[in-house]
Design a protein around this motif. Structure first.
Motif, PDB file in Angstrom:
ATOM      1  N   HIS A 252       0.814  -1.217   0.000  1.00  0.00           N
ATOM      2  CA  HIS A 252       0.000   0.000   0.000  1.00  0.00           C
ATOM      3  C   HIS A 252       0.855   1.278   0.000  1.00  0.00           C
ATOM      4  O   HIS A 252       0.308   2.378   0.052  1.00  0.00           O
ATOM      5  N   GLY A 253       2.177   1.118  -0.058  1.00  0.00           N
ATOM      6  CA  GLY A 253       3.068   2.273  -0.109  1.00  0.00           C
ATOM      7  C   GLY A 253       2.991   3.151   1.128  1.00  0.00           C
ATOM      8  O   GLY A 253       3.117   4.378   1.036  1.00  0.00           O
ATOM      9  N   LEU A 254       2.821   2.537   2.311  1.00  0.00           N
ATOM     10  CA  LEU A 254       2.635   3.305   3.540  1.00  0.00           C
ATOM     11  C   LEU A 254       3.971   3.646   4.202  1.00  0.00           C
ATOM     12  O   LEU A 254       4.873   2.816   4.262  1.00  0.00           O
TER      13      LEU A 254
ATOM     14  N   GLY B  37      -5.916   5.425  16.086  1.00  0.00           N
ATOM     15  CA  GLY B  37      -4.744   5.470  15.228  1.00  0.00           C
ATOM     16  C   GLY B  37      -4.180   4.108  14.889  1.00  0.00           C
ATOM     17  O   GLY B  37      -2.993   3.837  15.144  1.00  0.00           O
ATOM     18  N   PRO B  38      -4.982   3.204  14.306  1.00  0.00           N
ATOM     19  CA  PRO B  38      -4.483   1.860  14.011  1.00  0.00           C
ATOM     20  C   PRO B  38      -3.413   1.804  12.942  1.00  0.00           C
ATOM     21  O   PRO B  38      -2.690   0.809  12.847  1.00  0.00           O
ATOM     22  N   GLY B  39      -3.308   2.849  12.095  1.00  0.00           N
ATOM     23  CA  GLY B  39      -2.314   2.829  11.024  1.00  0.00           C
ATOM     24  C   GLY B  39      -2.557   1.646  10.098  1.00  0.00           C
ATOM     25  O   GLY B  39      -3.692   1.392   9.686  1.00  0.00           O
ATOM     26  N   PRO B  40      -1.526   0.871   9.779  1.00  0.00           N
ATOM     27  CA  PRO B  40      -1.701  -0.276   8.877  1.00  0.00           C
ATOM     28  C   PRO B  40      -2.394  -1.466   9.539  1.00  0.00           C
ATOM     29  O   PRO B  40      -2.673  -2.456   8.881  1.00  0.00           O
TER      30      PRO B  40
ATOM     31  N   ARG C 296      -4.669   7.152   3.932  1.00  0.00           N
ATOM     32  CA  ARG C 296      -3.781   6.205   3.251  1.00  0.00           C
ATOM     33  C   ARG C 296      -3.869   4.803   3.853  1.00  0.00           C
ATOM     34  O   ARG C 296      -3.604   3.807   3.183  1.00  0.00           O
ATOM     35  N   CYS C 297      -4.233   4.732   5.150  1.00  0.00           N
ATOM     36  CA  CYS C 297      -4.250   3.447   5.853  1.00  0.00           C
ATOM     37  C   CYS C 297      -5.567   2.693   5.676  1.00  0.00           C
ATOM     38  O   CYS C 297      -5.653   1.516   6.036  1.00  0.00           O
TER      39      CYS C 297
ATOM     40  N   ALA D   4      -9.224  -2.106   5.477  1.00  0.00           N
ATOM     41  CA  ALA D   4     -10.342  -2.775   4.790  1.00  0.00           C
ATOM     42  C   ALA D   4     -10.041  -4.258   4.586  1.00  0.00           C
ATOM     43  O   ALA D   4     -10.954  -5.102   4.624  1.00  0.00           O
ATOM     44  N   GLU D   5      -8.782  -4.600   4.371  1.00  0.00           N
ATOM     45  CA  GLU D   5      -8.401  -6.005   4.235  1.00  0.00           C
ATOM     46  C   GLU D   5      -8.672  -6.766   5.540  1.00  0.00           C
ATOM     47  O   GLU D   5      -9.112  -7.917   5.517  1.00  0.00           O
ATOM     48  N   LEU D   6      -8.413  -6.106   6.668  1.00  0.00           N
ATOM     49  CA  LEU D   6      -8.694  -6.744   7.958  1.00  0.00           C
ATOM     50  C   LEU D   6     -10.199  -6.885   8.178  1.00  0.00           C
ATOM     51  O   LEU D   6     -10.660  -7.884   8.741  1.00  0.00           O
TER      52      LEU D   6
END
Length: 271
Positions: free
Chosen positions: A14-16, A52-55, A77-78, A83-85
Motif C-alpha cells: 500500500h506504499g505506507l 490510530g491503528p495505522g496499517p 492512506r491506511c 479494509a483487508e482486515l
C-alpha cells in the motif's frame, strides 16, 4: 489468522510510511503486539476502541485475541489496509475515518469497551486526560495505552519526584496505573528518538465527597508553581489554605511532596 500476510508486506503493497505530522510510528513485531493485546485480559467477544491503528498491526492482534474492534483512523492512506482486515474478520472490525479528538467515543458503544492503542505521540496525552476526566465510574472498562516513556512515567509517578504532577494525580486518585511493559525504540518503524512504555489503567470507585473540579483547581495552582511553597502557590484558590489547615497539610510544603491521598483530602475539604 494464519492467512493474513505479514505486516511489512501490507505496508509495502500500500506504499505506507509513518507520518511525522500525525505522530505515527508503526509496530510490526507480531509477538510484541500480541503481548500488548493480552494486557487487558480475556478479550473474547469484548468491545475494544483503538485510536490510530495505522496499517493495522495492533488491530489484527486484538482481532486475533477475539475482540470486536472499533478503530478511529485519520490517515486515509491506511484505510485500504484496514479494509483487508475488515474482510478477514467479518463483522468484527468497524473503521471510522476521522479525528479522534473531535469524535464522541462514548457514543460509539452500547457497552463499556476496553481502550487499547499505540497512541499517536502528538495527541496521546490529550486523549488520556479526556478519558480520565470522564464521569465515574467511566464509560470505559480499562485503558491500555502506549506513550513515550517520559509521559508514561508521569502517569504512574509516586509523590516526591520531578515526574510527579497533575497527570499523576489525575490518573491515580480514582484508578490504578502501572507500567505494563517497556517498549524499546527499535521495535518501531521508523524508530523514534525516545523509548516508549505501555501503561495499564483500571478504574476504581471514586473517593466520596470529592469533585474533580476542586482537585483540578488545587493541583493546577500548586503544580503550576511547583517550586513555591503551598502557602504561595495556593493563595489564589479560595479556601485552599484553610483546607490545608483542616487536613493537616503543612503549607510550607511543595506540590510534589503532597501524596495523591492528601490531594484528595484537600479537595474534599475544599469541596
Amino acid at each position: 489468522m494464519s492467512t493474513l500476510p505479514p505486516l511489512r508486506e501490507v505496508i509495502a503493497r500500500h506504499g505506507l510510511t509513518a507520518s511525522k505530522a500525525l505522530g505515527q510510528n508503526f509496530l510490526l513485531d507480531g509477538q510484541l503486539l500480541a503481548r500488548i493485546a493480552a494486557i487487558p485480559g480475556d478479550l473474547t467477544d469484548a468491545e475494544v476502541l483503538e485510536i490510530g491503528p495505522g496499517p493495522g498491526g495492533l488491530t489484527r492482534a486484538l482481532l486475533q485475541a477475539g475482540a470486536r474492534v472499533t478503530a478511529i483512523e485519520r490517515d486515509r492512506r491506511c484505510l485500504p489496509a484496514l479494509a483487508e482486515l475488515e474482510a478477514a474478520f467479518p463483522g468484527r472490525l468497524r473503521v471510522i475515518e476521522g479525528d479522534a479528538l473531535a469524535i464522541d467515543h462514548r457514543a460509539l458503544f452500547e457497552t463499556a469497551p476496553h481502550i487499547v492503542a499505540n497512541l499517536p505521540y502528538n495527541i496521546g496525552t490529550a486523549l488520556a486526560i479526556g478519558w480520565l476526566s470522564a464521569e465515574w465510574l467511566p464509560w470505559w472498562r480499562s485503558l491500555t495505552l502506549m506513550f513515550q516513556r517520559e509521559v508514561a512515567d508521569r502517569i504512574v509517578a509516586p509523590a516526591g519526584g520531578d515526574a510527579y504532577g497533575r497527570l499523576a494525580v489525575l490518573a491515580q486518585w480514582r484508578s490504578t496505573a502501572r507500567i505494563a511493559m517497556p517498549v524499546h525504540r527499535s521495535a518501531f518503524t521508523p524508530p523514534p528518538k525516545v523509548m516508549s512504555a505501555v501503561v495499564a489503567i483500571q478504574p476504581v470507585p471514586a473517593p466520596e465527597g470529592v469533585r474533580l473540579a476542586a482537585l483540578e483547581a488545587l493541583t493546577g495552582a500548586a503544580f503550576g508553581q511547583r517550586r513555591k511553597m503551598l502557602r504561595q502557590s495556593l493563595k489564589g484558590v479560595p479556601g485552599a489554605l484553610a483546607a490545608c489547615a483542616a487536613v493537616g497539610v503543612d503549607e510550607t510544603r511543595r506540590a510534589e511532596t503532597v501524596s495523591v491521598a492528601e490531594w484528595v483530602a484537600l479537595a474534599r475539604a475544599l469541596g
